[in-house]
Design a protein around this motif. Structure first.
Motif, PDB file in Angstrom:
ATOM      1  N   MET A 141       0.838  -1.190   0.000  1.00 33.39           N
ATOM      2  CA  MET A 141       0.000   0.000   0.000  1.00 33.39           C
ATOM      3  C   MET A 141       0.874   1.242   0.000  1.00 33.39           C
ATOM      4  SD  MET A 141      -3.055   0.783   2.593  1.00 33.39           S
ATOM      5  CE  MET A 141      -3.426   2.410   3.048  1.00 33.39           C
ATOM      6  N   SER A 142       0.546   2.198  -0.838  1.00 28.80           N
ATOM      7  CA  SER A 142       1.337   3.405  -0.995  1.00 28.80           C
ATOM      8  C   SER A 142       0.882   4.477  -0.007  1.00 28.80           C
ATOM      9  CB  SER A 142       1.184   3.926  -2.427  1.00 28.80           C
ATOM     10  OG  SER A 142       1.885   5.135  -2.566  1.00 28.80           O
ATOM     11  N   SER A 143       1.836   5.143   0.577  1.00 26.91           N
ATOM     12  CA  SER A 143       1.542   6.211   1.532  1.00 26.91           C
ATOM     13  C   SER A 143       1.301   7.529   0.799  1.00 26.91           C
ATOM     14  CB  SER A 143       2.728   6.341   2.487  1.00 26.91           C
ATOM     15  OG  SER A 143       2.616   7.501   3.265  1.00 26.91           O
ATOM     16  N   ARG A 144       0.380   8.322   1.285  1.00 23.72           N
ATOM     17  CA  ARG A 144       0.082   9.605   0.657  1.00 23.72           C
ATOM     18  C   ARG A 144       0.944  10.722   1.226  1.00 23.72           C
ATOM     19  NH1 ARG A 144      -3.981   9.726  -2.878  1.00 23.72           N
ATOM     20  NH2 ARG A 144      -4.035  11.976  -2.755  1.00 23.72           N
ATOM     21  N   VAL A 145       1.497  10.552   2.428  1.00 23.74           N
ATOM     22  CA  VAL A 145       2.366  11.563   3.031  1.00 23.74           C
ATOM     23  C   VAL A 145       3.639  10.887   3.526  1.00 23.74           C
ATOM     24  CG1 VAL A 145       0.530  13.142   3.700  1.00 23.74           C
ATOM     25  CG2 VAL A 145       1.232  11.367   5.280  1.00 23.74           C
ATOM     26  N   LYS A 146       4.643  11.707   3.755  1.00 26.97           N
ATOM     27  CA  LYS A 146       5.945  11.243   4.223  1.00 26.97           C
ATOM     28  C   LYS A 146       6.486  12.334   5.127  1.00 26.97           C
ATOM     29  CE  LYS A 146      10.400   9.967   2.264  1.00 26.97           C
ATOM     30  NZ  LYS A 146      11.157   9.806   1.027  1.00 26.97           N
ATOM     31  N   LEU A 147       7.365  12.002   6.054  1.00 23.85           N
ATOM     32  CA  LEU A 147       7.963  13.008   6.928  1.00 23.85           C
ATOM     33  C   LEU A 147       9.263  13.513   6.332  1.00 23.85           C
ATOM     34  CD1 LEU A 147       7.359  11.483  10.460  1.00 23.85           C
ATOM     35  CD2 LEU A 147       6.048  13.252   9.287  1.00 23.85           C
ATOM     36  N   THR A 172       4.214  16.060   0.868  1.00 21.48           N
ATOM     37  CA  THR A 172       3.114  15.619   0.020  1.00 21.48           C
ATOM     38  C   THR A 172       3.638  15.313  -1.368  1.00 21.48           C
ATOM     39  OG1 THR A 172       2.597  17.907  -0.587  1.00 21.48           O
ATOM     40  CG2 THR A 172       1.406  16.980   1.284  1.00 21.48           C
ATOM     41  N   LYS A 173       2.850  14.571  -2.142  1.00 21.89           N
ATOM     42  CA  LYS A 173       3.225  14.243  -3.515  1.00 21.89           C
ATOM     43  C   LYS A 173       3.081  15.488  -4.380  1.00 21.89           C
ATOM     44  CE  LYS A 173       1.955   9.390  -3.426  1.00 21.89           C
ATOM     45  NZ  LYS A 173       1.110   8.344  -3.997  1.00 21.89           N
ATOM     46  N   SER A 174       4.048  15.686  -5.250  1.00 22.79           N
ATOM     47  CA  SER A 174       4.036  16.828  -6.158  1.00 22.79           C
ATOM     48  C   SER A 174       4.800  16.451  -7.417  1.00 22.79           C
ATOM     49  CB  SER A 174       4.680  18.039  -5.463  1.00 22.79           C
ATOM     50  OG  SER A 174       4.622  19.166  -6.291  1.00 22.79           O
ATOM     51  N   SER A 175       4.889  17.364  -8.344  1.00 22.77           N
ATOM     52  CA  SER A 175       5.715  17.163  -9.537  1.00 22.77           C
ATOM     53  C   SER A 175       6.426  18.468  -9.853  1.00 22.77           C
ATOM     54  CB  SER A 175       4.872  16.708 -10.729  1.00 22.77           C
ATOM     55  OG  SER A 175       3.960  17.713 -11.085  1.00 22.77           O
ATOM     56  N   ARG A 176       7.565  18.350 -10.524  1.00 24.22           N
ATOM     57  CA  ARG A 176       8.334  19.541 -10.905  1.00 24.22           C
ATOM     58  C   ARG A 176       8.872  19.364 -12.311  1.00 24.22           C
ATOM     59  NH1 ARG A 176      14.133  18.989  -7.787  1.00 24.22           N
ATOM     60  NH2 ARG A 176      14.629  16.940  -8.610  1.00 24.22           N
ATOM     61  N   ARG A 177       9.200  20.461 -12.929  1.00 22.07           N
ATOM     62  CA  ARG A 177       9.780  20.432 -14.276  1.00 22.07           C
ATOM     63  C   ARG A 177      11.226  19.963 -14.181  1.00 22.07           C
ATOM     64  NH1 ARG A 177       6.577  22.640 -18.002  1.00 22.07           N
ATOM     65  NH2 ARG A 177       5.046  24.156 -17.340  1.00 22.07           N
ATOM     66  N   VAL A 178      11.611  19.128 -15.111  1.00 22.84           N
ATOM     67  CA  VAL A 178      12.974  18.612 -15.136  1.00 22.84           C
ATOM     68  C   VAL A 178      13.851  19.498 -16.019  1.00 22.84           C
ATOM     69  CG1 VAL A 178      14.394  16.643 -15.790  1.00 22.84           C
ATOM     70  CG2 VAL A 178      12.208  16.280 -14.695  1.00 22.84           C
ATOM     71  N   TRP A 190       8.489  14.199  -3.685  1.00 28.06           N
ATOM     72  CA  TRP A 190       7.874  14.517  -2.407  1.00 28.06           C
ATOM     73  C   TRP A 190       8.311  15.937  -2.071  1.00 28.06           C
ATOM     74  CZ3 TRP A 190       4.378  11.499  -0.126  1.00 28.06           C
ATOM     75  CH2 TRP A 190       4.382  10.143  -0.396  1.00 28.06           C
ATOM     76  N   GLN A 191       7.373  16.821  -1.673  1.00 25.66           N
ATOM     77  CA  GLN A 191       7.704  18.203  -1.345  1.00 25.66           C
ATOM     78  C   GLN A 191       7.219  18.513   0.063  1.00 25.66           C
ATOM     79  OE1 GLN A 191       5.984  21.193  -3.854  1.00 25.66           O
ATOM     80  NE2 GLN A 191       7.341  22.777  -3.112  1.00 25.66           N
ATOM     81  N   CYS A 192       8.109  19.077   0.883  1.00 22.31           N
ATOM     82  CA  CYS A 192       7.766  19.431   2.251  1.00 22.31           C
ATOM     83  C   CYS A 192       6.883  20.671   2.245  1.00 22.31           C
ATOM     84  CB  CYS A 192       9.026  19.683   3.077  1.00 22.31           C
ATOM     85  SG  CYS A 192       8.685  20.116   4.791  1.00 22.31           S
ATOM     86  N   VAL A 193       5.840  20.638   3.048  1.00 22.57           N
ATOM     87  CA  VAL A 193       4.907  21.774   3.125  1.00 22.57           C
ATOM     88  C   VAL A 193       5.567  22.966   3.792  1.00 22.57           C
ATOM     89  CG1 VAL A 193       2.686  22.527   4.059  1.00 22.57           C
ATOM     90  CG2 VAL A 193       2.929  20.219   3.163  1.00 22.57           C
ATOM     91  N   ASP A 194       6.430  22.729   4.802  1.00 20.66           N
ATOM     92  CA  ASP A 194       7.040  23.816   5.586  1.00 20.66           C
ATOM     93  C   ASP A 194       8.289  24.397   4.950  1.00 20.66           C
ATOM     94  OD1 ASP A 194       5.043  23.428   7.500  1.00 20.66           O
ATOM     95  OD2 ASP A 194       6.237  21.905   8.548  1.00 20.66           O
ATOM     96  N   CYS A 195       9.289  23.547   4.673  1.00 17.74           N
ATOM     97  CA  CYS A 195      10.590  24.056   4.208  1.00 17.74           C
ATOM     98  C   CYS A 195      10.795  23.933   2.702  1.00 17.74           C
ATOM     99  CB  CYS A 195      11.724  23.369   4.947  1.00 17.74           C
ATOM    100  SG  CYS A 195      11.936  21.623   4.541  1.00 17.74           S
ATOM    101  N   LYS A 196       9.835  23.351   1.980  1.00 14.65           N
ATOM    102  CA  LYS A 196       9.883  23.181   0.519  1.00 14.65           C
ATOM    103  C   LYS A 196      11.011  22.263   0.045  1.00 14.65           C
ATOM    104  CE  LYS A 196       6.505  26.100   0.058  1.00 14.65           C
ATOM    105  NZ  LYS A 196       5.202  25.566   0.335  1.00 14.65           N
ATOM    106  N   GLU A 197      11.538  21.426   0.929  1.00 16.55           N
ATOM    107  CA  GLU A 197      12.540  20.430   0.553  1.00 16.55           C
ATOM    108  C   GLU A 197      11.911  19.414  -0.383  1.00 16.55           C
ATOM    109  OE1 GLU A 197      16.111  18.295   0.490  1.00 16.55           O
ATOM    110  OE2 GLU A 197      15.730  20.278   1.325  1.00 16.55           O
ATOM    111  N   MET A 198      12.662  18.952  -1.402  1.00 16.71           N
ATOM    112  CA  MET A 198      12.145  17.979  -2.356  1.00 16.71           C
ATOM    113  C   MET A 198      13.038  16.747  -2.376  1.00 16.71           C
ATOM    114  SD  MET A 198      11.004  20.047  -5.708  1.00 16.71           S
ATOM    115  CE  MET A 198       9.949  21.468  -5.623  1.00 16.71           C
TER     116      MET A 198
END
Length: 95
Positions: free
Chosen positions: A1-7, A16-22, A84-92
């Protein structure tokens, strides 16, 4: 089962799951413009200008290279990476 959030490993916040331009959008625009100029140059030289005999061999290559550059330029707009993108610090981090 896939998790929707990660620490987050940096701040401990929720990721949270996101996408970015390469690839770069301005580079894609430059490739498209260069391809259009090459294809327009082919049309100009074959219809409105008497090209020298040695240029007649280069003109089809100019057209095909221009069409390839336009295609690669459009690819620059659509290639994205899932992260995965952090909501607080924007770490990817990669998924």
């Amino acid at each position: 089962m896939s998790s929707r959030v990660k620490l987050c490993g940096v701040c401990g916040g929720v990721m949270t799951k996101s996408s970015r331009r390469v690839l770069s959008v301005p580079a894609g625009i430059v490739l498209i413009i260069l391809g259009v100029l090459l294809m327009a140059g082919y049309g100009f030289f074959t219809n409105f200008y008497q090209a020298p005999w040695f240029m007649r061999f280069a003109l089809p290559a100019m057209y095909y290279i221009g069409s390839i550059l336009i295609g690669v330029g459009f690819v620059f707009f659509f290639v994205r990476e899932n992260v995965w993108q952090c909501v607080d610090c924007k770490e990817m981090t990669k998924r």
